[in-house]
Enzyme design. Structure first.
Site, mmCIF file in Angstrom:
data_model
loop_
_atom_site.group_PDB
_atom_site.id
_atom_site.type_symbol
_atom_site.label_atom_id
_atom_site.label_comp_id
_atom_site.label_asym_id
_atom_site.label_seq_id
_atom_site.Cartn_x
_atom_site.Cartn_y
_atom_site.Cartn_z
ATOM 1 N N SER A 260 34.205 1.905 -13.847
ATOM 2 C CA SER A 260 33.631 0.773 -13.198
ATOM 3 C C SER A 260 34.541 0.161 -12.124
ATOM 4 O O SER A 260 35.740 0.212 -12.503
ATOM 5 C CB SER A 260 32.759 -0.320 -14.108
ATOM 6 O OG SER A 260 33.782 -1.151 -14.438
ATOM 7 N N LYS A 261 34.196 -0.404 -11.256
ATOM 8 C CA LYS A 261 35.048 -1.189 -10.355
ATOM 9 C C LYS A 261 36.006 -2.221 -11.073
ATOM 10 O O LYS A 261 36.996 -2.398 -10.464
ATOM 11 C CB LYS A 261 34.096 -2.034 -9.323
ATOM 12 C CG LYS A 261 34.644 -2.284 -7.990
ATOM 13 C CD LYS A 261 33.957 -2.051 -6.781
ATOM 14 C CE LYS A 261 34.743 -2.355 -5.638
ATOM 15 N NZ LYS A 261 35.700 -1.489 -4.950
#
Ligand code: GLU
Length: 494
Positions: A260-261
């Site tokens: 994820s970011k």
């Protein structure tokens, strides 16, 4: 039947590396089978719209070389054009269609109007949760007759359209990666198909579009697996043939958690900005979840197309390891022609302020030399400027204790002084001088090996490691060498 696949991103403002892989596998599969690869924009979630996201995404895909010939494409002025016979390829431009097909399901009793408001749905959900049940719609409006419902709709009552799932029925499909998958309809929700704002949900739009666009294989991320039984049922409800489903494993980080970011770079755009080569990025991404039969790692797009097959896509999550990507990118950088590589590196010199826009021509040779010195050790292009500080400034200081110690060894003053005398005595410091001067110092002073090379390296660069010494000497040139050597002699009190 010829293969037609699609990449169907929602324009959220950036392209996740997982989306790039989905696009790439679709593309490889289509090319391998002489089929067609389509891009379709899924923008029915109006709350997630981001200005310029479609253009950005098309740009990123073009950069990566995963090119569709059907769907929205960027025109010469950056405008979005729709190319192909099955358009429009942007869902918000297809709204009438979805309404028409929803009507068909309502008439057939496969869907129903639901008038429950947010408040009621919330209450039902809370109550279900309190009893330890999975939250789902309780079927409150399932039995309102179509006639009554139509009257309420005509009177302007807010409503949605829901899928009427049969009760307690097994729905089975054969996924190309996961094998036979079965769900019971009792585990599933009566999915909303048309929202209050008149827009379809993803589930409605994806079925209508995949059918109308003649999609034969739906290749997408594993997160959609649990939606697939609803999709399979929708195909049945419409009386259409379902495509082959192919669910790709999640992409995990090295701790085996979903990528994820929050954990750093996950957007194609981030990798582009840092200077990953598109060929290297797609080569690496292809291997996250797939491997060819011969286990090759470095492959061109043409080789990947030739070797690609769905039966070698793994069921378990693929790990995205940035160190491995760096290694792969490094391989591609090492192989590049120096002039072409320098050209790609120029923007990084400019961005860091080492070279002004109007100095590019005058400083091209300098940039080329730095690029050459960095070529074998760079992970990505932005790293090209790491060496620049070594070559600017009249003086350098030892970067750490170890470097200072090297300047304090017994042989250091004599070696450094001798080097200075030789530099002062030459007209220019060129390649011929740089490549013979160390031998000359050895001859004069009798010092050799590490005790000869390391003090010189430390004195002129402030470091004990770095690029080839001959190259450093040549690039610094006469004046800078003398100034740096004088400064070092002063530092060590000589
Ligand atoms: N629009 C969906 C997404 O953003 C596509 C899912 C699918 O391919 O069916 O992932």
């Amino acid at each position: 039947m010829s293969v037609r696949v699609r990449f169907a991103p929602s324009p959220t403002g950036f392209v996740h590396i997982g989306s790039l892989r989905t696009a790439l596998y679709n593309y490889l599969f289509a090319m391998k089978n002489n089929g067609e690869y389509i891009l379709r924009v899924e923008d029915t979630d109006r709350t997630r719209l981001v200005e310029g996201a479609v253009e950005g995404m098309l740009d990123a895909m073009k950069w990566a070389g995963v090119n569709h010939v059907e769907g929205p494409c960027l025109g010469e002025k950056g405008e979005v054009l729709q190319i192909g016979n099955f358009g429009p390829y942007v869902q918000s431009e297809r709204l009438e269609l979805y309404g028409k097909y929803a009507e068909q399901l309502l008439e057939a009793g496969k869907a129903y109007y639901c008038f429950c408001d947010r408040e009621r749905l919330e209450k039902v959900r809370e109550a279900q949760k309190a009893e330890g049940q999975t939250a789902k719609y309780d079927g409150h409006c399932r039995n309102i007759s179509l006639e009554d419902a139509r009257k309420r709709v005509a009177a302007g009552e807010p409503h949605v359209v829901r899928l009427r799932l049969p009760e307690n029925r097994e729905i089975t499909f054969d996924d190309a990666v996961r094998g036979v998958v079965t769900f019971n309809t009792d585990e599933l929700d009566d999915q909303v198909l048309m929202k209050q704002d008149g827009f379809p949900t993803y589930h409605m739009a994806v079925i209508v579009d995949d059918h109308l666009m003649g999609i034969t294989h739906v290749i997408r991320g594993e997160e959609w697996l649990s939606s697939t039984p609803k999709h399979v049922y929708l195909y049945e409800a419409f009386g259409w043939e379902a495509p082959q489903f192919v669910h790709l494993p999640n992409i995990l980080n090295i701790e085996k958690k979903k990528l994820s970011k929050r954990q750093g770079d996950v957007a194609v755009e981030d990798f582009k900005v840092k200077g990953y080569l598109p060929e290297a990025l797609i080569n690496y991404v292809a291997l996250v979840g797939w491997s060819p039969e011969d286990n090759s790692e470095k492959m061109t797009m043409a080789e990947m197309i030739e070797k690609f097959s769905l039966d070698r896509v793994s069921k378990s999550g693929g790990v995205f390891d940035v160190n491995k990507l760096n290694w792969m990118n490094g391989l591609y950088i090492k192989e590049m022609d120096l002039d072409a590589l320098t050209e790609l590196c120029i923007p990084y010199f400019v961005e860091k302020g080492y070279v002004l826009e109007n100095e590019i021509e005058a400083k091209r040779d300098f940039m080329k030399t730095i690029t050459k010195l960095s070529q074998d050790s760079m992970n990505y292009l932005a790293e090209v400027t790491n060496l620049v500080p070594m070559f600017i400034g009249e003086t350098v200081e030892p970067e750490n204790e170890e470097t200072l110690e090297m300047l304090k060894i017994e042989e250091a003053p004599v070696v450094i002084s001798c080097f200075k005398t030789l530099v002062e005595g030459t007209e220019t410091v060129d390649q011929a001088f740089a490549s013979t001067v160390m031998k000359a110092i050895q001859k004069e002073t009798g010092v050799k090996g590490k005790n000869l090379f390391m003090p010189v390296r430390a004195a002129i660069s402030g470091q004990l490691h770095g690029p080839d010494l001959v190259a450093i000497i040549e690039l610094l040139g006469k004046d800078l060498l003398i100034k740096r050597l004088e400064h070092t002699l002063k530092t060590i009190g000589k």
